[in-house]
Design a protein around this motif. Structure first.
Motif, PDB file in Angstrom:
ATOM      1  N   VAL A  71     -67.648  56.492  58.010  1.00  0.00           N
ATOM      2  CA  VAL A  71     -67.396  55.321  58.847  1.00  0.00           C
ATOM      3  C   VAL A  71     -66.992  54.169  57.933  1.00  0.00           C
ATOM      4  N   PHE A  72     -65.761  53.700  58.060  1.00  0.00           N
ATOM      5  CA  PHE A  72     -65.289  52.612  57.201  1.00  0.00           C
ATOM      6  C   PHE A  72     -64.082  51.936  57.836  1.00  0.00           C
ATOM      7  N   GLY A  73     -63.670  50.844  57.244  1.00  0.00           N
ATOM      8  CA  GLY A  73     -62.475  50.134  57.691  1.00  0.00           C
ATOM      9  C   GLY A  73     -62.048  49.156  56.624  1.00  0.00           C
ATOM     10  N   VAL A  74     -60.747  49.035  56.413  1.00  0.00           N
ATOM     11  CA  VAL A  74     -60.221  48.135  55.390  1.00  0.00           C
ATOM     12  C   VAL A  74     -59.105  47.291  56.004  1.00  0.00           C
ATOM     13  N   LEU A  75     -59.184  45.986  55.797  1.00  0.00           N
ATOM     14  CA  LEU A  75     -58.147  45.057  56.252  1.00  0.00           C
ATOM     15  C   LEU A  75     -57.487  44.394  55.052  1.00  0.00           C
ATOM     16  N   ASP A  76     -56.269  43.877  55.266  1.00  0.00           N
ATOM     17  CA  ASP A  76     -55.664  43.074  54.210  1.00  0.00           C
ATOM     18  C   ASP A  76     -56.074  41.617  54.395  1.00  0.00           C
TER      19      ASP A  76
END
Length: 245
Positions: free
Chosen positions: A93-98
């Motif tokens: 479970v993860f998430g990356v934004l700029d």
């Protein structure tokens, strides 16, 4: 339409074991409840995999705060996926934004490759994105299996209309999993869309610690309950969800 799966985030051993025994379908294993979840320890995962027979997805989040990570932080996330995957994690479970609040597709693609085919959930970093429907398409393109979202609000109650719109837009291309203050009544309403397959609910309750001595001059958290109580799973709340799933 089949049974809706119930996932619960857990932050300690006792809550994880309770959730499994009360009928939760899947655990999201995290550390650091006050920060909304960070990467749990390898020892915690290894122990739980020997104790429970339901899937355990692990949070991959190197720190609290925003979801704009440095290259060094992304390297840590990859190492955590490798390590926890080798210990039996069933998913991640993860998430990356700029820096502009858009999905960082390069970083997400790299982390998904590191997961080696294990299912990945894009977590509530989605709710911090600048354009939910653009984020939806990019996340689908990255091959995530689901998005955990409160509809861009502080709770599912407040974000319900956006969650419905996301479900209608996504259809069967990705699973939109409501989470963040989920209530049993949300299940009944969201089932009407025809796209609800999973729901994320903490079913949490604070129970007094068995410890008999507390230093009144000492606190390790802004929340006084964190020192005198343990975060556990409320069986009554779990039962309310199971009745409507």
């Amino acid at each position: 339409m089949g049974k809706v799966l119930l996932e619960s985030p857990v932050f300690n051993v006792e809550a994880a074991l309770q959730a499994a025994s009360f009928g939760i379908d899947r655990l999201e294993l995290c550390a650091n409840f006050p920060e909304g979840g960070e990467t749990p320890s390898a020892g915690m995962l290894k122990f739980l995999k020997s104790e429970v027979d339901i899937p355990v997805f692990v949070m991959i989040r190197p720190r609290g705060g925003d979801f704009y990570y440095t290259q060094k932080e992304l390297m840590v996330m990859k190492r955590d996926i490798e390590t926890l995957g080798s210990l039996g994690a069933d998913g991640f479970v993860f998430g990356v934004l700029d820096k502009n609040g858009c999905v960082n597709t390069d970083a997400c693609d790299s982390l998904i490759r590191t997961a080696s085919g294990k299912p990945c959930t894009f977590h509530r970093a989605f709710d911090a994105s600048s354009d939910y429907f653009d984020a939806l398409e990019k996340i689908i393109g990255c091959d995530f299996q689901r998005i955990l979202t409160s509809g861009g609000k502080n709770s599912v109650t407040d974000g319900l209309d956006t969650i419905k719109a996301l479900m209608e837009k996504a259809e069967d291309r990705i699973n939109i999993m409501p989470g963040g203050g989920s209530k049993p009544e949300h299940v009944l309403e969201l089932k009407r869309t025809g796209w609800l397959k999973e729901i994320h609910a903490s079913c949490k309750i604070w129970n007094p610690s068995g410890n008999q001595f507390f230093n009144p001059e000492l606190s390790f958290s802004d929340d006084p309950k964190s020192f005198t109580h343990h975060l556990e799973i409320d069986p009554d709340m779990v039962n309310q969800f199971l009745k409507v799933l």
